[in-house]
Motif scaffolding. Structure first.
Motif, PDB file in Angstrom:
ATOM      1  N   MET A   3       0.733  -1.096  -0.132  1.00  0.00           N
ATOM      2  CA  MET A   3      -0.035   0.020  -0.069  1.00  0.00           C
ATOM      3  C   MET A   3       0.615   1.265  -0.028  1.00  0.00           C
ATOM      4  N   GLY A   4       2.110   1.215   0.120  1.00  0.00           N
ATOM      5  CA  GLY A   4       3.222   2.307   0.083  1.00  0.00           C
ATOM      6  C   GLY A   4       3.310   2.757   1.422  1.00  0.00           C
ATOM      7  N   ALA A   5       3.594   4.017   1.679  1.00  0.00           N
ATOM      8  CA  ALA A   5       3.871   4.729   3.011  1.00  0.00           C
ATOM      9  C   ALA A   5       2.666   5.140   3.508  1.00  0.00           C
ATOM     10  N   GLU A  28       9.598  16.360  13.387  1.00  0.00           N
ATOM     11  CA  GLU A  28       9.846  17.807  12.718  1.00  0.00           C
ATOM     12  C   GLU A  28       9.162  17.876  11.358  1.00  0.00           C
ATOM     13  N   LYS A  29       9.169  19.138  10.990  1.00  0.00           N
ATOM     14  CA  LYS A  29       8.513  19.398   9.632  1.00  0.00           C
ATOM     15  C   LYS A  29       9.178  18.526   8.455  1.00  0.00           C
ATOM     16  N   PHE A  30       8.399  18.115   7.995  1.00  0.00           N
ATOM     17  CA  PHE A  30       8.898  17.094   6.404  1.00  0.00           C
ATOM     18  C   PHE A  30       8.210  17.723   5.587  1.00  0.00           C
ATOM     19  N   GLY A  31       7.305  18.587   5.316  1.00  0.00           N
ATOM     20  CA  GLY A  31       6.754  19.054   4.136  1.00  0.00           C
ATOM     21  C   GLY A  31       5.453  19.593   4.607  1.00  0.00           C
ATOM     22  N   ASN A  43       8.901  11.555  12.107  1.00  0.00           N
ATOM     23  CA  ASN A  43       9.792  11.229  13.399  1.00  0.00           C
ATOM     24  C   ASN A  43      10.115   9.640  12.742  1.00  0.00           C
ATOM     25  N   GLY A  44      11.455   9.584  12.395  1.00  0.00           N
ATOM     26  CA  GLY A  44      11.865   8.261  12.091  1.00  0.00           C
ATOM     27  C   GLY A  44      10.934   7.956  10.697  1.00  0.00           C
ATOM     28  N   ASP A  45      10.587   6.674  10.599  1.00  0.00           N
ATOM     29  CA  ASP A  45       9.723   6.572   9.547  1.00  0.00           C
ATOM     30  C   ASP A  45       8.080   6.730   9.800  1.00  0.00           C
ATOM     31  N   LYS A  65       3.591   3.656  -4.174  1.00  0.00           N
ATOM     32  CA  LYS A  65       4.603   3.968  -4.868  1.00  0.00           C
ATOM     33  C   LYS A  65       5.419   5.064  -4.112  1.00  0.00           C
ATOM     34  N   TRP A  66       5.255   5.199  -2.915  1.00  0.00           N
ATOM     35  CA  TRP A  66       6.095   6.002  -2.059  1.00  0.00           C
ATOM     36  C   TRP A  66       6.596   5.148  -0.762  1.00  0.00           C
ATOM     37  N   ASP A  67       7.839   5.655  -0.581  1.00  0.00           N
ATOM     38  CA  ASP A  67       8.539   5.366   0.930  1.00  0.00           C
ATOM     39  C   ASP A  67       8.072   6.285   1.894  1.00  0.00           C
ATOM     40  N   HIS A  68       8.721   6.111   3.208  1.00  0.00           N
ATOM     41  CA  HIS A  68       8.564   7.061   4.055  1.00  0.00           C
ATOM     42  C   HIS A  68       9.053   8.404   3.973  1.00  0.00           C
ATOM     43  N   ASN A  69       9.916   8.379   2.689  1.00  0.00           N
ATOM     44  CA  ASN A  69      10.741   9.697   2.609  1.00  0.00           C
ATOM     45  C   ASN A  69      10.205  10.511   1.176  1.00  0.00           C
TER      46      ASN A  69
END
Length: 123
Positions: A3-5, A28-31, A43-45, A65-69
């Protein structure tokens, strides 16, 4: 079925208070853009989306189609593949992706308790 991230998208009342709270938990802000009332905190994954004034309920979110990054993972199912699989299993979809398209698309459904699920493909 891949299912992806995974993240939780929270319907928050005060995005500034929510950001401050999750920062205290190590996120932390990721996006996102706080001026547009949405942030993705990491926070981590672990991902938590904060959305003020956009949703009525919290939403379980998957990004095929996305990972946690937010990096593309080749060889994983397209949202349309997931849609076909769910429909074949008798899962009722609220919103469906257009099967004649490719690329970004989403589907929505609810679990038996009415919890919204968004499967949102960005690539």
């Amino acid at each position: 079925m891949e299912m992806g991230a995974f993240s939780i998208s929270l319907a928050v009342k005060d995005i500034h208070a929510s950001r401050d709270f999750y920062e205290k938990l190590g996120f932390e802000k990721f996006g996102g853009d706080i001026d547009q009332n949405w942030l993705i905190m990491k926070n981590g994954d672990h991902l938590v989306g904060l959305f003020q004034g956009m949703f009525d309920k919290n939403i379980l979110t998957f990004n095929p189609k996305w990972d946690h990054n937010a990096q593309t993972v080749e060889g994983t199912p397209d949202v349309r593949d997931i849609q076909r699989d769910l429909k074949a299993k008798g899962v009722k979809l609220i919103e469906e992706a257009d099967e004649s398209t490719t690329g970004p698309a989403y589907i929505t459904l609810e679990d038996p308790d009415g919890n919204p699920i968004l499967i949102d493909q960005h690539v």
